[in-house]
Motif scaffolding. Structure first.
Motif, mmCIF file in Angstrom:
data_model
loop_
_atom_site.group_PDB
_atom_site.id
_atom_site.type_symbol
_atom_site.label_atom_id
_atom_site.label_comp_id
_atom_site.label_asym_id
_atom_site.label_seq_id
_atom_site.Cartn_x
_atom_site.Cartn_y
_atom_site.Cartn_z
ATOM 1 N N PHE A 159 0.870 -1.270 -0.110
ATOM 2 C CA PHE A 159 -0.044 -0.059 0.057
ATOM 3 C C PHE A 159 0.812 1.064 -0.070
ATOM 4 O O PHE A 159 1.895 1.303 0.482
ATOM 5 N N THR A 182 -1.790 -2.724 17.218
ATOM 6 C CA THR A 182 -0.147 -2.699 17.219
ATOM 7 C C THR A 182 0.104 -1.301 17.673
ATOM 8 O O THR A 182 1.382 -1.151 17.866
ATOM 9 N N ALA A 184 1.113 1.194 15.757
ATOM 10 C CA ALA A 184 2.193 1.808 14.895
ATOM 11 C C ALA A 184 2.002 3.036 14.411
ATOM 12 O O ALA A 184 2.882 3.777 14.181
ATOM 13 N N LEU A 185 0.814 3.853 14.435
ATOM 14 C CA LEU A 185 0.536 4.954 14.232
ATOM 15 C C LEU A 185 0.533 6.259 15.192
ATOM 16 O O LEU A 185 -0.391 5.961 16.328
ATOM 17 N N PHE A 204 6.770 3.282 6.683
ATOM 18 C CA PHE A 204 6.024 2.135 7.217
ATOM 19 C C PHE A 204 7.087 1.031 7.346
ATOM 20 O O PHE A 204 6.675 0.292 8.348
ATOM 21 N N CYS A 209 4.722 -1.428 12.084
ATOM 22 C CA CYS A 209 3.766 -1.659 11.230
ATOM 23 C C CYS A 209 3.798 -3.154 10.720
ATOM 24 O O CYS A 209 4.772 -3.631 10.229
ATOM 25 N N GLY A 213 -3.286 -3.982 7.177
ATOM 26 C CA GLY A 213 -4.184 -3.526 6.320
ATOM 27 C C GLY A 213 -5.407 -2.618 6.815
ATOM 28 O O GLY A 213 -6.290 -1.996 6.232
ATOM 29 N N ALA A 214 -5.468 -2.671 8.055
ATOM 30 C CA ALA A 214 -6.575 -2.178 8.890
ATOM 31 C C ALA A 214 -6.691 -0.725 8.601
ATOM 32 O O ALA A 214 -7.901 -0.087 8.375
ATOM 33 N N CYS A 215 -5.565 -0.204 8.397
ATOM 34 C CA CYS A 215 -5.821 1.361 8.422
ATOM 35 C C CYS A 215 -6.158 1.789 6.962
ATOM 36 O O CYS A 215 -6.468 2.767 6.883
HETATM 37 S S1 SF4 Z 1 -1.189 -1.915 8.228
HETATM 38 FE FE1 SF4 Z 1 -1.892 -0.115 9.121
HETATM 39 S S2 SF4 Z 1 -3.291 -0.857 10.796
HETATM 40 FE FE2 SF4 Z 1 -1.868 -2.610 10.312
HETATM 41 S S3 SF4 Z 1 -0.136 -2.538 11.574
HETATM 42 FE FE3 SF4 Z 1 0.270 -1.175 9.864
HETATM 43 S S4 SF4 Z 1 -0.255 0.667 10.518
HETATM 44 FE FE4 SF4 Z 1 -1.245 -0.615 12.000
#
Ligand code: SF4
Ligand code: SF4
Ligand code: SF4
Ligand code: FES
Length: 949
Positions: A159, A182, A184-185, A204, A209, A213-215
């Motif tokens: 992504f 997680t 991560a953001l 990223f 991360c 893909g949830a974000c």
């Molecule tokens: S893809 Fe997005 S939601 Fe998933 S761990 Fe990475 S930053 Fe967090």
């Protein structure tokens, strides 16, 4: 064509039982207390404009686009953060509200690139939709400063992150926290300067991360977007199917453009995943169309010959004639087959039917032999049914979670996210594992106890744990008296109370301090609801079955069975391990775990299949290898399984394969086993066929064909052709007919049908009749044993033969990693190699220093079975004396060193305990050199014979 999107109610559903009635724009609506005004309105078709709200995460109330008015109330509250209340009268549309919303949208749009027509999200952008919804036609602001020139982050292979399009709604941040767990953001800065980024402004790929893909899913704009959408454009239609990787069994919408998968989007109605996913199911589907896909049938007389592409008829007839020739020469029992947990239920069913009815023997086994066969044995003996007891959602009611020998964040990531949610809510956590898995310490989660036991000492550990509960009278005697076989309990109680099972006596064996075991056992026993989750770290031992029984004893003794929040939960590795076992792929059992010698069942199947069936259990996989080497097993039909990589003591497996006269491999790639094959039948990926998978919670979910099979046939059709060529007729025209036959012959599946699966989305077996919608929690009233009582069994600890010695002073244990899957045949052919491109040997600093090793050095790992070479990774995750590796790459040869030790009851290999020596080396092992040469030669033989059209 425009894709039908899943409806977004704006905020999550409330689970409250109390109902509230209110009025929205003059319409009455009744919803559970705690529902937001936004969701209540959406439930009657009134969609209030929104940007920062989405129904997978809690509302935040930052964009102010969703304002409403409340009769008699002041101001304009945000409907996403306003809960309903009895008698409320809400107005969602009027002139004033429209002006405020337009003003909000103007501010957003003034700092947003106006390139809608060329943007990849055109048609799938909530900002664009909302501009339309509020009737915004022109923007009055001309800001001096914008974010339009901010650089994109393209570091993630799947992504893209384009901050110029970000509206700082924080949906991504909340999705990473709430859904994935997680963290991560972050959003840094305030006002105009606020921006989203992985923490410490990393790219990223350099951040925490895990690419779930949830974000991306939560982002309302094109800021976070799949690269496949950028490359190929918006999808046009969607088909719901089930992930073909792990035993969580996530439901996905395959979003398509013609026959091309554009993206896999986790399905909100999926009952195993509730709209969440991991990097494998979400992004790693490219293998299905990889250039290495085999699409033509091939044959050859010897593995020294070049492959010859032939027609399907020729390949099938050759395979059948070879199997018949071998049976004539060596006898009826000289052939057999191996099915796979990657096959659908229907494929496994007809494969074992072909072997039992067409081959005339019971020589069928499955890869569950090498993973969860002890689960089948142990739970069947104690509870009467060989499956896990709960659904995944049950974890949300657990107060204490005990994880033994499992690594959910890597092996079962979507379930791990749910478990982390419960842990963040305050559930206690006990982990018994030789290695420091992620859950020991991860953002906002810290294990209360990490019991670092020595590999191979599980049974001593579980006995000591139970000893505390028995001797300190922490049992649930009412449960035991009402629900269990009391005589067996009394025997067990006496046994477990013996001094040699005490934490103090076992401390020297397990390496766990007695005080730690005592405290952890008290915590488990004191919980209202305590749930056990376990994995291959329990089963893949010489006492794997004993340990499963020990776990079952513990749960029964403390009354932690038969309701939500408790239970014994094997985390099944592959997508259809549960299903392949259910479908009768073990040599001693018909579908539904009924013994082949059971008179009534035997008669039932003979009548239904119109064939004479053997009542003698057939060969297990290791027995097939033995028999091949002694000249009595000469033909093998292997579908979807790569035994030449995944089975232990691989040199022995290779010798057995070489000894056979006809090896038939059906697979999507020329896998390691196919290099020893005489017939290759190209398989179909999960995207190319219809069927069902059954996940770790017994959930039967639909697998749906979204593209045509590249080789022309679905796998079940190939098996059917082989059956007909062997002279055993099969005439199914669709897998639903196979499921109908399964249901007619298997009481636990009697109420299962494709019509019901399609209607409900999925069904958890047992499902006994037409009316039943399945069974989320097992053993609620009685256990499934004949007398309805749970059986306690004695679990004497017997040390494995595999001991450390001066020659082999370290214990090697194995496991898996999030980004790769099993033998890696699929994930190695995707961009997931960006995270893990080779298997490494984790070794503790002390052991590394003793050997003069540093991270990156080549190290030889030698056991009594063989030697291989990997690169070292110095790690504090393993304890001194223990080394660890994954097994996702064939050239790593992890199974060159694993031994032939196996579980006493089921022959499940003891992958988790191998005594080894480790030393610095400068070149590959002799096995690796030889295997490399063999592999190269096989690829040449493939190239010589293959005609490219
Ligand atoms: S893809 Fe997005 S939601 Fe998933 S761990 Fe990475 S930053 Fe967090
Ligand atoms: S990246 Fe997307 S979800 Fe995250 S704050 Fe920006 S617009 Fe919202
Ligand atoms: S958790 Fe398992 S089933 Fe779900 S997407 Fe990941 S690999 Fe697929
Ligand atoms: S959607 Fe309600 S404040 Fe943003």
């Amino acid at each position: 064509m425009s894709i039908n999107k899943e409806h977004d109610f704006g905020t999550p559903a409330s689970t409250a039982s109390q109902l509230v009635t209110l009025e929205i724009d003059g319409f009455q609506v009744t919803v559970p207390a705690g529902t937001s005004v936004m969701r209540a309105a959406s439930s009657i078709g009134i969609d209030i404009p929104k940007l920062c709200a989405t129904d997978s995460i809690e509302p935040f109330g930052s964009c102010r686009l969703c304002v409403v008015q409340i009769e008699g109330g002041r101001g304009m509250p945000a409907s996403c953060t306003t809960p309903v209340s009895e008698g409320l009268k809400v107005i969602t549309q009027n002139q004033k509200l429209a002006e405020v919303r337009r003003g909000v949208m103007e501010l957003y749009i003034s700092d947003h690139p106006l390139d809608c027509l060329t943007c990849s999200s055109n048609g799938d952008c909530e900002l664009q939709d909302m501009a339309g919804a509020v009737g915004l036609r022109e923007v009055r602001y001309n800001p001096v400063e914008t974010h339009l020139n901010v650089v994109k982050d393209e570091s993630n292979p799947y992504f893209s992150f384009d901050p110029s399009k970000c509206i700082v709604c924080s949906r991504c941040v909340r999705a990473c926290e709430e859904t994935q767990g997680t963290f991560a953001l972050t959003i840094d800065g305030r006002g105009f300067d606020s921006k989203v980024s992985p923490s410490q402004n990393q790219a990223f790929m350099d951040s925490e991360c895990v690419s779930c893909g949830a974000c991306v899913q939560a982002c309302p704009t094109a800021t976070l977007i799949e690269k496949s959408v950028i490359d190929h454009g918006q999808p046009e239609h969607a088909i719901v199917t089930t992930c073909a990787y792990c035993g969580v069994g996530c439901s996905f919408r395959a979003e398509m453009k013609g026959e091309q998968v554009i993206r896999m989007v986790p399905h909100k109605d999926g009952k195993a995943n509730h709209g969440h996913s991991c990097v494998k199911g979400r992004f790693a589907f490219g293998y299905a169309t990889h250039k290495d896909r085999m699409t033509k049938p091939m044959i050859r007389a010897s593995i020294k010959d070049a492959w010859q592409e032939v027609s399907w008829d020729e390949a099938i007839n050759y395979a059948a004639s070879e199997l018949k020739r071998i049976q004539q020469k060596y006898g009826k029992d000289s052939i057999g087959g191996i099915t796979s947990s990657r096959c659908t239920n229907e494929e496994v069913y007809i494969m074992q039917k072909l072997i039992r009815a067409g081959f005339g023997n019971n020589n069928v086994d499955t890869c569950a032999r090498v993973c969860h066969s002890p689960t089948g044995y142990g739970l069947k003996q104690t509870f009467g049914e060989s499956s896990g007891t709960q659904d995944f959602d049950s974890v949300m009611k657990a107060d204490v979670i005990l994880i033994i020998g499992a690594n959910p964040t890597d092996g079962h990531p979507v379930f791990a996210s749910l478990m982390k949610k419960r842990l963040r809510e305050g559930a206690k956590l006990i982990i018994a594992d030789p290695r420091e898995i992620d859950l020991v310490k991860t953002p906002h989660v810290k294990a209360d106890y990490h019991l670092k036991l020595r590999p191979g000492t599980n049974v001593a550990f579980i006995n000591a744990f139970a000893h505390v509960i028995v001797t300190e009278k922490l049992m649930d005697e009412d449960f035991v008296n009402a629900r269990c076989d009391v005589a067996s309990f009394l025997k067990w109680e006496t046994f477990i109370a013996q001094e040699h099972n005490s934490p103090e006596a076992t401390e020297a064996i397990t390496g766990i301090a007695a005080t730690e075991i005592r405290a952890a056992a008290r915590l488990y026993a004191s919980a209202n609801n305590a749930a056990i989750y376990y994995g291959l770290g329990v089963t893949e031992h010489s006492q794997g079955s004993t340990m499963v029984i020990g776990i079952a004893n513990l749960a029964m003794a403390t009354g932690n069975l038969g309701r939500v929040g408790v239970g014994v939960n094997p985390l099944r590795g592959q997508n259809n391990v549960q299903g392949s076992c259910d479908m009768g792929s073990f040599p001693h059992e018909f579908p539904g775990y009924r013994h082949v010698s059971d008179g009534e069942t035997h008669q039932l199947f003979e009548n239904a299949w119109q064939a004479e069936l053997s009542a003698e259990p057939g060969l297990r996989i290791p027995n097939m290898f033995e028999a091949a080497l002694d000249g009595s097993f000469m033909g093998l039909y292997c579908e979807g399984e790569d035994i030449a990589q995944s089975d232990p003591d691989i040199q022995h497996v290779h010798a057995a394969l070489r000894a056979m006269e006809c090896v038939i491999v059906q697979d999507i790639f020329l896998n390691e086993t196919a290099k020893f094959a005489h017939v290759f039948l190209p398989g179909s990926s999960f995207l190319e066929k219809n069927g069902t998978f059954t996940n770790a919670e017994r959930r039967i979910s639909p697998v749906r064909k979204v593209m045509s099979p590249l080789a022309g046939y679905q796998d079940w059709e190939v098996t059917q052709m082989l059956a007909n060529a062997m002279g055993y007729p099969m005439n199914y025209s669709h897998p639903s007919e196979i499921m109908a036959e399964i249901a007619s012959l298997t009481p636990t599946f009697a109420g299962v049908s494709y019509e019901k699966i399609d209607r409900l989305g999925s069904i958890q077996w047992p499902c006994y009749d037409e009316e039943s919608e399945g069974t989320p929690i097992m053993h609620e009233e009685t256990f499934m044993r004949d007398n309805g009582k749970g059986l306690f069994m004695l679990t004497e600890y017997v040390a494995t033969h595999e001991r450390i010695t001066r020659k082999f002073p370290l214990i090697l244990t194995t496991g898996r990693i999030l980004s790769q899957y099993n033998v890696g045949a699929q994930t190695r052919r995707t961009d997931n190699v960006a995270w893990h491109s080779e298997d490494r040997l984790e070794i503790h600093l002390h052991d590394a220093e003793d050997r003069g090793l540093k991270t990156g050095d080549w190290v030889g790992i030698k056991s009594r079975a063989g030697e291989t070479v990997l690169r070292a990774l110095i790690s504090e995750r393993v304890q001194p004396g223990v080394v660890y590796t994954t097994f996702h790459f064939p050239e790593s040869g992890a199974n060159v060193i694993t031994t032939d030790n196996s579980d006493w009851a089921t022959n499940c290999p003891e992958y988790k305990v191998t005594a080894v020596q480790v030393s610095k080396v400068s070149q590959s092992s002799e096995w690796q050199e030889k295997y490399h040469a063999f592999s190269e030669n096989q690829l040449d033989l493939l190239a010589q014979g293959v005609h490219h059209d």
